[in-house]
Motif scaffolding. Sequence first.
Motif, mmCIF file in Angstrom:
data_model
loop_
_atom_site.group_PDB
_atom_site.id
_atom_site.type_symbol
_atom_site.label_atom_id
_atom_site.label_comp_id
_atom_site.label_asym_id
_atom_site.label_seq_id
_atom_site.Cartn_x
_atom_site.Cartn_y
_atom_site.Cartn_z
ATOM 1 N N LYS A 8 0.634 -1.185 0.044
ATOM 2 C CA LYS A 8 0.109 0.234 0.383
ATOM 3 C C LYS A 8 0.979 1.064 0.157
ATOM 4 C CE LYS A 8 -3.347 2.371 2.835
ATOM 5 N NZ LYS A 8 -4.216 2.712 3.771
ATOM 6 N N GLU A 9 1.851 1.117 1.103
ATOM 7 C CA GLU A 9 3.427 2.001 0.872
ATOM 8 C C GLU A 9 3.862 2.402 -0.642
ATOM 9 O OE1 GLU A 9 3.913 6.099 1.949
ATOM 10 O OE2 GLU A 9 3.075 4.396 3.290
ATOM 11 N N ASN A 10 4.103 1.276 -0.344
ATOM 12 C CA ASN A 10 4.591 1.824 -2.405
ATOM 13 C C ASN A 10 4.036 1.865 -3.095
ATOM 14 O OD1 ASN A 10 5.402 -0.391 -4.613
ATOM 15 N ND2 ASN A 10 7.266 0.415 -3.394
ATOM 16 N N ILE A 11 2.552 2.107 -3.222
ATOM 17 C CA ILE A 11 1.802 2.641 -4.640
ATOM 18 C C ILE A 11 1.325 3.874 -3.732
ATOM 19 C CG2 ILE A 11 -0.917 1.887 -5.449
ATOM 20 C CD1 ILE A 11 -0.472 -0.434 -4.914
ATOM 21 N N ILE A 12 1.081 4.125 -2.753
ATOM 22 C CA ILE A 12 1.416 5.859 -2.636
ATOM 23 C C ILE A 12 2.503 6.266 -3.097
ATOM 24 C CG2 ILE A 12 0.444 7.292 -0.515
ATOM 25 C CD1 ILE A 12 -0.618 5.430 0.493
ATOM 26 N N GLU A 13 3.544 5.484 -2.783
ATOM 27 C CA GLU A 13 4.831 6.714 -2.655
ATOM 28 C C GLU A 13 4.879 6.414 -4.229
ATOM 29 O OE1 GLU A 13 9.492 6.808 -2.205
ATOM 30 O OE2 GLU A 13 8.275 5.186 -1.114
ATOM 31 N N PRO A 15 10.391 8.203 -7.612
ATOM 32 C CA PRO A 15 9.702 6.929 -6.806
ATOM 33 C C PRO A 15 10.485 5.469 -7.046
ATOM 34 C CG PRO A 15 9.781 7.851 -9.608
ATOM 35 C CD PRO A 15 10.441 9.045 -9.310
ATOM 36 N N PRO A 16 9.686 5.311 -6.644
ATOM 37 C CA PRO A 16 10.680 3.676 -5.815
ATOM 38 C C PRO A 16 10.431 2.929 -6.587
ATOM 39 C CG PRO A 16 8.794 3.498 -4.498
ATOM 40 C CD PRO A 16 8.665 5.957 -4.636
ATOM 41 N N ASP A 17 11.019 1.806 -6.801
ATOM 42 C CA ASP A 17 10.760 0.836 -7.823
ATOM 43 C C ASP A 17 8.546 0.326 -7.290
ATOM 44 O OD1 ASP A 17 12.730 0.997 -9.521
ATOM 45 O OD2 ASP A 17 13.568 -1.369 -8.971
ATOM 46 N N LEU A 18 8.209 -0.252 -8.066
ATOM 47 C CA LEU A 18 6.668 -0.230 -8.410
ATOM 48 C C LEU A 18 6.977 -1.997 -7.733
ATOM 49 C CD1 LEU A 18 3.651 0.253 -8.223
ATOM 50 C CD2 LEU A 18 3.576 -0.273 -10.825
ATOM 51 N N LEU A 19 6.631 -2.227 -6.881
ATOM 52 C CA LEU A 19 5.981 -3.882 -6.416
ATOM 53 C C LEU A 19 4.907 -4.632 -6.869
ATOM 54 C CD1 LEU A 19 6.929 -3.814 -2.301
ATOM 55 C CD2 LEU A 19 8.594 -3.640 -3.815
ATOM 56 N N VAL A 20 4.181 -4.140 -7.293
ATOM 57 C CA VAL A 20 3.518 -4.828 -7.908
ATOM 58 C C VAL A 20 3.103 -4.923 -9.349
ATOM 59 C CG1 VAL A 20 1.478 -4.533 -5.849
ATOM 60 C CG2 VAL A 20 1.123 -2.590 -8.196
ATOM 61 N N ASN A 21 2.309 -5.575 -10.336
ATOM 62 C CA ASN A 21 2.038 -5.382 -11.897
ATOM 63 C C ASN A 21 1.088 -4.463 -12.406
ATOM 64 O OD1 ASN A 21 1.815 -5.908 -14.493
ATOM 65 N ND2 ASN A 21 1.101 -8.270 -14.480
ATOM 66 N N GLY A 22 1.846 -3.676 -11.769
ATOM 67 C CA GLY A 22 1.067 -2.317 -12.327
ATOM 68 C C GLY A 22 1.222 -1.023 -13.389
ATOM 69 N N GLY A 23 0.516 -0.004 -13.509
ATOM 70 C CA GLY A 23 1.220 1.359 -14.138
ATOM 71 C C GLY A 23 0.599 2.773 -13.615
ATOM 72 N N GLN A 24 1.377 3.318 -13.262
ATOM 73 C CA GLN A 24 1.040 4.766 -13.248
ATOM 74 C C GLN A 24 1.085 5.660 -14.966
ATOM 75 O OE1 GLN A 24 -0.140 6.767 -10.361
ATOM 76 N NE2 GLN A 24 -0.522 8.357 -12.090
ATOM 77 N N GLY A 25 0.226 6.000 -15.264
ATOM 78 C CA GLY A 25 -0.196 7.376 -16.517
ATOM 79 C C GLY A 25 0.272 8.812 -16.236
ATOM 80 N N ILE A 26 0.703 9.696 -17.326
ATOM 81 C CA ILE A 26 0.403 10.665 -17.149
ATOM 82 C C ILE A 26 0.828 11.601 -18.177
ATOM 83 C CG2 ILE A 26 1.736 10.554 -14.711
ATOM 84 C CD1 ILE A 26 4.831 11.255 -16.613
ATOM 85 N N THR A 27 0.684 13.503 -17.960
ATOM 86 C CA THR A 27 0.426 14.142 -18.671
ATOM 87 C C THR A 27 1.621 14.413 -19.018
ATOM 88 O OG1 THR A 27 -1.795 14.281 -20.037
ATOM 89 C CG2 THR A 27 0.515 16.336 -20.399
ATOM 90 N N TRP A 28 2.571 14.292 -19.777
ATOM 91 C CA TRP A 28 4.243 14.418 -19.343
ATOM 92 C C TRP A 28 4.703 16.076 -19.902
ATOM 93 C CZ3 TRP A 28 8.864 15.421 -22.723
ATOM 94 C CH2 TRP A 28 9.992 16.074 -21.936
ATOM 95 N N ARG A 29 3.736 16.413 -21.481
ATOM 96 C CA ARG A 29 4.128 18.425 -21.517
ATOM 97 C C ARG A 29 2.472 18.825 -21.894
ATOM 98 N NH1 ARG A 29 6.214 18.420 -26.615
ATOM 99 N NH2 ARG A 29 5.984 16.105 -27.342
#
Length: 634
Positions: free
Chosen positions: A53-58, A573-587
């Motif tokens: 939980k803390e890993n995902i939040i971070e 960000p630390p390495d993610l521990l779960v099989n997931g991903g975070q999308g963003i708008t970079w520009r």
Amino acid sequence: MSSIKVLLAFALGASNALAQPADPCAKIGGQKWIAPADLRACFTSFPVDPVIKENIIEVINKTLGFHTSTNYQIQAPHPFDRDVREDVLADLSRIRRRSRKSDCDLHIDFSRTLKRLNDGHCTWTNNCYDSLFLNYLPIPLVLLTDARGTQSVHIAPAAFDVSTADFPNQIQVWQDALPGNLKGKLSTLSGANVLQINNEDPFVAVNANAAITGSYQSFGTRQNSFFSSYQSAPTGWMYIIGNFTQQALPLHDNAELTLQVSGSIKPIRIKLPFRARNGPNTVAFTNSTTFRQNNCVARPTTNGIDINSLMDHAPIPNVDLPLTLQPPSSLPGSGGTAARFYLLKDRVTGVLALGSFLDVSYEALLESLYTGLVDLKERGAKRLVIDVLLDMPGFVCIAHLVGAKATTVPQAGLYTTARAGPLDQEIVSVLNRDPSIDSTLSLFYNPLAWRNITNEFFDADDHWLRPVVRKVINGRQDAFSPRLGQECQPQGFLIPPPEEGLFDAKQSVIVSNGRCHLQISITENGGTRNVVVGGKKDVKQHFCGVIGGQSTNFRQMDTEVKSTGLKDHSLAPPDLLVNGGQGITWRLGFGIKNPAEPAEWQDHTATINLPLTVQTSNNPQAIWEEVVKRVFTV
């Protein structure tokens, strides 16, 4: 326990003290189709791991440091002030404090928090749950308009054909679920008027879906995602069954509908079960242990390791569009790419059906577009319908092939800006000191990849994020790069743009359901009209769902950090521990008509909201011909 009680327990096999709880994941292991309740039992059997939980939040928190719109989305400007109002950082703090019964419940909280941004670029996905199985019903819906202009929700006229093609071994389950004389007569429901969904007006369900589905700023676009649609793809025409009948999580067991079936006076009530089918990326499992190991733990492609390509998300498969709805054969040269070309019966209207910006290569897409458009002109086409129904965001640089050259040089795309926090600035500083880190220009922060506002390339030692532009957005301090210049030439113009537009922008029209941002460049540079198909009459329809400027993800940002040796930075960000991903708008892209403000928050109201009828519902050629009647003068 007395000897008698022990003997009874042994005989009956029912002792709470001796019996072991069944493994809910073992019950569904190896099965293709299952009941949603059984899948939920597996999903919700895992408690929250405080470390994960803390890993995902971070990871989410620190990846949002690269996201350009974090503070804008606390309260978006008009006209999206009611649609986008999410303080995601505050909600992550709430999630940190709040306990949840299961890891799956925690995931739903993460997912819906990010979806409230209504930004398809900024999302959280955990492949342990999202689309691991897909929840289906056999009755895709459409919003139809009758001859009097009255709109009502219907089961799609092609529903039975679509469902039998995609779910042949499950049709009997739904046939048997129908009541009384309807049992075995699922086909008779196609086209039925839907009076109620779960004992309420259908638009209660439509709007409830719009509140949680995310992806698009415009409320109207999110409403439309509830219904079925179609899409041109390199493999053929696809039928997209919509959010009502395809769900990424097994949250519902049944749907109750009150229907008015054609030829019947009295309304009927039915209750159909959802059925869950494993998805294209599901790794087989036999029990809870292998379920977690095979589907939930971070994979080699989850985190950034070195300079490499972006993470690719496989699209959710959909069934072929029924042959009765497919247009006649496209012109020679179509197919094999995302572009198809047609000449309508009037012999003066050409059609470009662009189903995706994904292709074998960017050059192949440009080549097919240019060749097809020139061919249409040579065949006598004087006007153009561009069909981008269900298209996803992509390369705005291709707009120069349709519009006049004066509107595409020097800038065929959008002027943009990047966020310039302390970590971003340090990444550029490292690259300034040692350009050899990225000799292949694979890193986004490499100065050599960008041009300044006067459209000149930066040098390797230019710190292109400086001087930092300080802003206060919704009461929070923020920092951005100076404005970046054009990026389409020369790589975007692998095929030189024509001296004059192949088609007059005022004799062109774009048909969509509001999800593609290609229209921005063509419409606002040249005056091309836009038609949104199938929206509710009393809801404003926008022709552009989410603009952004450039989207990316946690993996790429992690690659930037690791490649520059900054993984130990306090903001990394630390390495993610779960099989997931975070999308963003970079520009973040700036508007064309109003270049002082981000295009993301500007009004892009469609010229026409084209209602669907029984004749035009998910029928591309019928839609094109109706568009011609409404938009062009003979």
